[in-house]
Design a protein around this motif. Structure first.
Motif, PDB file in Angstrom:
ATOM      1  N   LEU A   1      -1.219  13.185 102.984  1.00  0.00           N
ATOM      2  CA  LEU A   1      -0.255  12.536 103.665  1.00  0.00           C
ATOM      3  C   LEU A   1      -0.871  13.554 105.124  1.00  0.00           C
ATOM      4  CD1 LEU A   1       3.305  13.836 101.879  1.00  0.00           C
ATOM      5  CD2 LEU A   1       1.981  11.442 102.473  1.00  0.00           C
ATOM      6  N   ASP A   2      -0.992  14.266 105.543  1.00  0.00           N
ATOM      7  CA  ASP A   2      -2.136  14.959 106.814  1.00  0.00           C
ATOM      8  C   ASP A   2      -2.932  14.427 106.925  1.00  0.00           C
ATOM      9  OD1 ASP A   2       1.517  15.465 107.452  1.00  0.00           O
ATOM     10  OD2 ASP A   2       1.146  18.332 107.153  1.00  0.00           O
ATOM     11  N   GLU A   3      -3.534  14.272 105.729  1.00  0.00           N
ATOM     12  CA  GLU A   3      -5.020  14.299 105.593  1.00  0.00           C
ATOM     13  C   GLU A   3      -6.008  15.190 106.509  1.00  0.00           C
ATOM     14  OE1 GLU A   3      -6.364  10.144 107.397  1.00  0.00           O
ATOM     15  OE2 GLU A   3      -5.232  10.326 108.662  1.00  0.00           O
ATOM     16  N   LYS A   4      -5.420  16.297 105.583  1.00  0.00           N
ATOM     17  CA  LYS A   4      -5.869  17.791 105.816  1.00  0.00           C
ATOM     18  C   LYS A   4      -7.143  17.757 105.077  1.00  0.00           C
ATOM     19  CE  LYS A   4      -1.559  19.219 107.390  1.00  0.00           C
ATOM     20  NZ  LYS A   4      -0.524  20.768 106.809  1.00  0.00           N
ATOM     21  N   LYS A   5      -8.008  19.280 105.416  1.00  0.00           N
ATOM     22  CA  LYS A   5      -9.866  19.345 105.056  1.00  0.00           C
ATOM     23  C   LYS A   5      -9.485  20.470 104.216  1.00  0.00           C
ATOM     24  CE  LYS A   5     -12.131  15.668 106.882  1.00  0.00           C
ATOM     25  NZ  LYS A   5     -12.621  14.723 107.736  1.00  0.00           N
ATOM     26  N   ILE A   6     -10.215  20.967 103.272  1.00  0.00           N
ATOM     27  CA  ILE A   6     -10.427  22.001 102.427  1.00  0.00           C
ATOM     28  C   ILE A   6     -11.935  21.699 102.268  1.00  0.00           C
ATOM     29  CG2 ILE A   6     -10.184  23.623 100.506  1.00  0.00           C
ATOM     30  CD1 ILE A   6      -7.230  22.690 100.031  1.00  0.00           C
ATOM     31  N   ILE A   7     -12.717  22.737 102.983  1.00  0.00           N
ATOM     32  CA  ILE A   7     -14.245  22.915 103.247  1.00  0.00           C
ATOM     33  C   ILE A   7     -14.389  23.983 102.450  1.00  0.00           C
ATOM     34  CG2 ILE A   7     -16.246  22.861 104.723  1.00  0.00           C
ATOM     35  CD1 ILE A   7     -14.292  21.183 106.553  1.00  0.00           C
ATOM     36  N   GLY A   8     -15.970  24.243 100.929  1.00  0.00           N
ATOM     37  CA  GLY A   8     -16.341  24.730 101.105  1.00  0.00           C
ATOM     38  C   GLY A   8     -17.404  25.683 102.237  1.00  0.00           C
ATOM     39  N   SER A   9     -17.214  26.878 102.001  1.00  0.00           N
ATOM     40  CA  SER A   9     -18.728  27.495 102.622  1.00  0.00           C
ATOM     41  C   SER A   9     -19.101  29.127 101.789  1.00  0.00           C
ATOM     42  CB  SER A   9     -18.111  28.038 103.982  1.00  0.00           C
ATOM     43  OG  SER A   9     -19.174  28.063 104.962  1.00  0.00           O
ATOM     44  N   HIS A  10     -20.980  29.134 102.220  1.00  0.00           N
ATOM     45  CA  HIS A  10     -21.355  30.492 101.022  1.00  0.00           C
ATOM     46  C   HIS A  10     -21.774  30.752 101.911  1.00  0.00           C
ATOM     47  CE1 HIS A  10     -22.505  32.732  97.633  1.00  0.00           C
ATOM     48  NE2 HIS A  10     -23.233  31.982  97.211  1.00  0.00           N
ATOM     49  N   PHE A  11     -22.043  31.997 102.420  1.00  0.00           N
ATOM     50  CA  PHE A  11     -22.898  33.153 103.644  1.00  0.00           C
ATOM     51  C   PHE A  11     -23.579  31.799 104.341  1.00  0.00           C
ATOM     52  CE2 PHE A  11     -27.913  35.264 103.900  1.00  0.00           C
ATOM     53  CZ  PHE A  11     -26.740  35.512 104.867  1.00  0.00           C
ATOM     54  N   SER A  12     -24.858  31.513 104.436  1.00  0.00           N
ATOM     55  CA  SER A  12     -25.139  31.429 105.669  1.00  0.00           C
ATOM     56  C   SER A  12     -26.799  30.397 105.493  1.00  0.00           C
ATOM     57  CB  SER A  12     -25.623  32.487 107.038  1.00  0.00           C
ATOM     58  OG  SER A  12     -26.032  31.472 108.303  1.00  0.00           O
ATOM     59  N   ASN A  13     -26.997  29.403 106.568  1.00  0.00           N
ATOM     60  CA  ASN A  13     -28.422  29.070 106.423  1.00  0.00           C
ATOM     61  C   ASN A  13     -29.252  30.077 107.355  1.00  0.00           C
ATOM     62  OD1 ASN A  13     -27.975  28.044 108.954  1.00  0.00           O
ATOM     63  ND2 ASN A  13     -27.265  25.754 108.643  1.00  0.00           N
ATOM     64  N   VAL A  14     -30.542  29.942 107.382  1.00  0.00           N
ATOM     65  CA  VAL A  14     -31.306  30.604 108.319  1.00  0.00           C
ATOM     66  C   VAL A  14     -31.034  30.301 109.414  1.00  0.00           C
ATOM     67  CG1 VAL A  14     -33.665  30.508 108.714  1.00  0.00           C
ATOM     68  CG2 VAL A  14     -33.025  30.351 106.055  1.00  0.00           C
ATOM     69  N   SER A  15     -30.960  29.161 110.030  1.00  0.00           N
ATOM     70  CA  SER A  15     -30.768  28.749 111.629  1.00  0.00           C
ATOM     71  C   SER A  15     -29.283  28.913 112.216  1.00  0.00           C
ATOM     72  CB  SER A  15     -29.845  27.321 111.883  1.00  0.00           C
ATOM     73  OG  SER A  15     -30.100  26.763 112.897  1.00  0.00           O
ATOM     74  N   ASN A  16     -28.484  28.875 111.353  1.00  0.00           N
ATOM     75  CA  ASN A  16     -27.042  29.802 111.701  1.00  0.00           C
ATOM     76  C   ASN A  16     -27.452  31.221 111.706  1.00  0.00           C
ATOM     77  OD1 ASN A  16     -25.923  27.832 112.283  1.00  0.00           O
ATOM     78  ND2 ASN A  16     -24.952  27.751 110.686  1.00  0.00           N
ATOM     79  N   TYR A  17     -27.765  31.768 110.493  1.00  0.00           N
ATOM     80  CA  TYR A  17     -27.889  33.055 110.856  1.00  0.00           C
ATOM     81  C   TYR A  17     -28.795  33.843 111.641  1.00  0.00           C
ATOM     82  CZ  TYR A  17     -29.837  38.116 109.052  1.00  0.00           C
ATOM     83  OH  TYR A  17     -30.346  39.497 109.306  1.00  0.00           O
ATOM     84  N   GLU A  18     -29.629  33.209 112.340  1.00  0.00           N
ATOM     85  CA  GLU A  18     -30.695  33.215 113.729  1.00  0.00           C
ATOM     86  C   GLU A  18     -29.962  32.659 114.896  1.00  0.00           C
ATOM     87  OE1 GLU A  18     -34.465  31.215 112.709  1.00  0.00           O
ATOM     88  OE2 GLU A  18     -35.489  31.961 111.914  1.00  0.00           O
ATOM     89  N   LYS A  19     -28.729  32.266 114.986  1.00  0.00           N
ATOM     90  CA  LYS A  19     -28.245  32.125 115.997  1.00  0.00           C
ATOM     91  C   LYS A  19     -27.352  33.623 116.427  1.00  0.00           C
ATOM     92  CE  LYS A  19     -27.862  27.196 115.986  1.00  0.00           C
ATOM     93  NZ  LYS A  19     -27.129  25.668 115.173  1.00  0.00           N
ATOM     94  N   VAL A  20     -26.987  33.774 115.195  1.00  0.00           N
ATOM     95  CA  VAL A  20     -26.559  34.930 115.056  1.00  0.00           C
ATOM     96  C   VAL A  20     -27.331  36.141 115.273  1.00  0.00           C
ATOM     97  CG1 VAL A  20     -24.875  37.024 114.149  1.00  0.00           C
ATOM     98  CG2 VAL A  20     -24.287  34.441 113.335  1.00  0.00           C
ATOM     99  N   LEU A  21     -28.493  36.149 115.013  1.00  0.00           N
ATOM    100  CA  LEU A  21     -29.149  37.476 115.487  1.00  0.00           C
ATOM    101  C   LEU A  21     -29.642  37.506 116.685  1.00  0.00           C
ATOM    102  CD1 LEU A  21     -30.729  40.253 114.207  1.00  0.00           C
ATOM    103  CD2 LEU A  21     -32.253  38.628 113.588  1.00  0.00           C
TER     104      LEU A  21
END
Length: 323
Positions: free
Chosen positions: A263-283
């Motif tokens: 009714l409110d067009e909400k989303k449930i999104i799954g996520s699992h650890f991190s891809n290499v690019s995002n890991y490198e951004k955090v580092l």
């Protein structure tokens, strides 16, 4: 070598085992630090997956996030050399290293792929070289396609995952709320969970009213608790908002009122650890001292006692096991 092993009967023991060998593209790491993560609760209980049984092992050496000193390299390895201090990207052959695989950082020596090795941030003590919780949260926010005007609610902002999420959100310029049992956090708005029964409609009304009078309802909710919180999260979330899930500390068998989803067009999104690019951004953020990892240090021999505190939700902040 010394190692914490989980045997077939789910008995955890600190004992002598054979030092593992490496393949041509692998690195033998002398372990220096291992993060104390909620993965241990699943791993040591064999629920939902018994890694010894599924892999037909007599024992498994867990330990996912951390780092150490290069002890030996395979003949095809050129990006690191003996003596290098490294942190590891915790995916190995598309599996979570030290959970789905064995020879993790709860062993005196660990086996990693050359592609998992990154230089240790020079300014960090070993105890603080546990960074996968930042990467996990960065991946979660990226999967939500976060924007600067998003308001992020983090459940359990006093624990390891939650405190890392709050720090990351603040550094990314996002407004952040938290619902937690420890109100000494750096979130913009903090709700003391001990004062709310989330099974009561009155709690939902009170929280929504408080949020609306502040910066507004959350547009993103990081909910890694699962069974106890997902239904409440869905009702609390703003219209067209997103809930992102990367764990289920209170149970993975969840139920919710799906009317709030469509009714409110909400989303449930799954996520699992991190891809290499995002890991490198955090580092990079850590190397630039934008993010400032800090953890409570425990000796590796203390695993059993600290693990009991983890099971009983007694730990605040981030915790590391140091060799």
């Amino acid at each position: 070598m010394k190692a914490w092993i989980l045997k077939r009967n789910n008995e955890l023991e600190f004992t002598e085992v054979e030092t593992p060998t490496i393949k041509d593209d692998e690195v033998l790491l002398k372990s220096k630090v291992c993060s104390l993560t909620y993965n241990f609760v699943w791993a040591f209980s064999g629920i939902p997956v018994d890694m010894n049984k599924i892999n037909n092992r007599d024992y498994t050496i867990f330990g996912t996030d951390g780092g150490g000193v290069v002890e030996k390299v395979g003949k095809n390895v050129s990006n690191v050399k003996v003596g290098d201090e490294i942190v590891i990207y915790s995916m190995m052959n598309n599996k979570i290293f030290g959970y789905e695989t064995t020879n993790g950082l709860l062993g005196e020596y660990a086996v990693v792929k050359d592609t998992m090795c990154y230089p240790k941030p020079k300014h960090l003590d070993w105890k603080d070289c546990i960074i996968s919780d930042y990467a996990t949260n960065y991946q979660a926010l990226s999967n939500c396609d976060y924007k600067k005007d998003d308001i992020v609610l983090v459940w359990g902002g006093s624990g390891g995952c939650g405190s890392a999420a709050i720090e990351l959100c603040k550094k990314l310029g996002l407004n952040v709320y938290t619902i937690t049992t420890d109100t000494h956090t750096k979130a913009d708005l903090v709700f003391d969970r001990t004062k709310f029964d989330i099974n009561l409609k009155s709690s939902l009304i009170t929280l929504r009213k408080s949020m609306k009078s502040s910066k507004g309802l959350p547009t993103i909710i990081i909910d890694y608790l699962g069974k106890n919180t997902l239904d409440f999260s869905l009702k609390l979330l703003d219209k067209k908002g997103r809930i992102v899930i990367y764990g289920a500390h209170t149970g993975y068998d969840v139920s919710f009122d799906s009317r709030y989803l469509w009714l409110d067009e909400k989303k449930i999104i799954g996520s699992h650890f991190s891809n290499v690019s995002n890991y490198e951004k955090v580092l990079n953020m850590i190397n630039d001292k934008v993010l400032e990892p800090n953890s409570t240090q425990h000796n590796i021999t203390e695993l059993k006692s600290v693990y009991q505190d983890l099971q009983q939700d007694k730990l605040k902040g981030r915790h590391s096991l140091v060799w």
